[in-house]
Design an enzyme around this catalytic site. Sequence first.
Site: not given
Ligand SMILES: [Zn+2]
Ligand SMILES: [Zn+2]
Length: 347
Positions: A40, A131, A143, A164, A226, A299
């Site tokens: 399934c 692929h 790719c 930041c 910081c 399932h």
């Molecule tokens: Zn690819």
């Molecule tokens: Zn920072």
Amino acid sequence: HHILKFVLSCAGGNGMLTPRTMTSIAPSKGLSNEPGQNSCFLNSALQVLWHLDIFRRSFRQLTTHKCMEDSCIFCALKSIFAQFQYSSEKVLPSDALRSALAKTFQDEQRFQLGIMDDAAECFENILMRIHFHIAEETKEDICTARHCIPHQKFAMTLFEQCVCSSCGASSDPLPFIQMVHYISTTSLCNQAVKMLETREKATPGMFGELLRNASMGDLRSCPSQCGQQLRMARVLLNSPEIITIGLVWDSEQSDLAEDVIHTLGTCLRLGDLFYRVTEEKARQSELYLVGMVCYYGKHYSTFFFQTKIRRWMYFDDAHVKEVYGAVLVVGHTDNINQLTVYLIYYL
Ligand SMILES: [Zn+2]
Ligand SMILES: [Zn+2]
Ligand SMILES: [Zn+2]
């Protein structure tokens, strides 16, 4: 553990507004699953691939591939797609693909015959194998082969970085590619509550924003120390036509199922989903829900929107029926205590 998968299709694009001769017909058939086969998960992944118009049409164009003989997933997929299109049978066997999958993943002991597995991972792995069969010479993470459907249509090319706002320091950007965008359901529900506190009612653009907020992850310290607490930001560098969202449950038992279903939107804007989207085409993209795979009671079954007839269909192995509103059906299922939701958004 229960899984739902959602797939979305372009609004008014490929269906009614296109002349009939321009749309391809995707005949709906069931897929057999004899006792003991536990197929399934594969049947669900296969129904998604077959019914995704972009995949079906692009895959049909592919002719040459690196063939792996009796363990060739490409050949097995070609064969079952031909049967979907031309067979007069109402129910098809998915055995050839099941067997090719088992042989291909024998070393990893994944997707072995008779053993239940994960539909979304199966879906991802089938894409990655395609692929391999058609663009093997290029690496998975870079790719750019134009005919590579998995990377051209499905892959999200991203980088993650924290910047930041207070001192301007930034962490090294971490580039990666993903086929499925995973989000925690706990985080999704927490963010939904937060977002609804600050606005009067849900808006159409809210779903993408909600997913973005829910996938930001934990706070971390500023890279230059910081003192600021920052979150990772994700930047999308390409313009995928199909987006798959996987909603993951943090525990075996969860009472969030109903809340999760209420947060789901049917429209997703890529510009809302990520902190920044570099391509203009992607920024303009609106994707619509076209399907979902559910795992319930050990399932898998699949709901899919048939763009040709503009109806939702339900696929439970050999059984196929028309439904009216897939999300509603799920919402009314009793005793859902846990669902993993995979959403696929399709342009
Ligand atoms: Zn690819
Ligand atoms: Zn920072
Ligand atoms: Zn082959």
